[in-house]
Design an enzyme around this catalytic site. Sequence first.
Site, short mmCIF file in Angstrom:
data_model
loop_
_atom_site.label_atom_id
_atom_site.label_comp_id
_atom_site.label_asym_id
_atom_site.label_seq_id
_atom_site.Cartn_x
_atom_site.Cartn_y
_atom_site.Cartn_z
N HIS A 4 -6.02 2.13 -4.43
CA HIS A 4 -5.05 1.61 -3.46
C HIS A 4 -4.64 0.18 -3.81
CE1 HIS A 4 -7.97 -0.79 -0.63
NE2 HIS A 4 -8.45 -0.75 -1.84
N HIS B 70 -2.73 1.31 6.97
CA HIS B 70 -2.98 1.30 5.52
C HIS B 70 -3.03 2.72 4.98
CE1 HIS B 70 -4.27 -0.45 1.76
NE2 HIS B 70 -5.34 0.32 1.72
N CYS C 235 0.82 -1.22 0.00
CA CYS C 235 0.00 0.00 0.00
C CYS C 235 0.85 1.27 0.00
CB CYS C 235 -0.97 0.00 1.17
SG CYS C 235 -0.23 0.10 2.82
#
Length: 314
Positions: free
Chosen positions: A279, A267, A214
């Site tokens: 993402h 995240h 991420c």
Amino acid sequence: MTQAEATRTTWVVQVPVATVWTSENSPRSIDLPGISNPSQIKEWLDNLTYETSLALSDKNLVQSQLLYGEEVIVDDVEEKWARVVIPTQPSKKDDRGYPGFVPIDQLKEVPEHEWIGQGVAVVNKNTTLLIDEKGEPMFDISYLTSLPALAHEEGFIKVRTPHGIGYVPEPDVSVYPSKEDIPKGDGAAILKAGETFVDLPYFWGGMSSYGYDCSGFAYNMHKANGYQIPRDATDQALSGEKVELDNIEPGDLLFFAHDNGSGNIHHVGIYYGDGKMLHSPKTGKTVEIIDLKGTIYERELCSARRYWKEAEDQ
């Protein structure tokens, strides 16, 4: 050139993608294709199961990755491993850059004066073929691989490589006077770069077009647009410009934390506009554009940061 300048060296990566491990004992037998030279990055990733991929994060085996030609600081060499720091990947783990371990066979020490060119050639396709001085194919190199550029020659850019003179197809690279001269894009440009990788499988520690995690995805889409941001999500959430959640714009980074947004950040994604996010989610998933509404991400959204600038502010 002085004698001191002639003897200075730098260490560069000599495989298409070098994985940065937590320790020299981190790789498993299944990881051998990823720590060899020549490395077989695609074969390695294709052979990993969900469970063996997940263990890279759950057992803290992998830290980050490096691209072909990327420079590192080598702090120590013990047998087959180098303890390195990556100056281009800012981190709270070391003031000099991101630390970790890389197989010494995947690095090469070169004289500094032999690692300069007439600008830099940066790969702008997901991958492109590197060709040697004899016109023979060498291997594919990843998006954002950067090599010293020497000349334009009949549809190719002549570059320096850790293996000597090489050539890359001219349409597949962008040439700039220096890395500092890479044009700074706005939020829309960051998203445009990221859209190219929709459906690319997630890879923990990933920093190449073979797979991103991420924060690696956020880092590299900013890098493509002339911005150097921290490597990890927790560091990314502390830098840049703070943006209130009711003022987010496309290209801003969104951060998510455990305990419905009140715990530790785990995240990061890129705001896509219209309540959507671009993402790289987690092991077993692929880069995607999703609606935030009604998802766990809506509940865990805790902060936003902006690293890009409007065109008139550059």
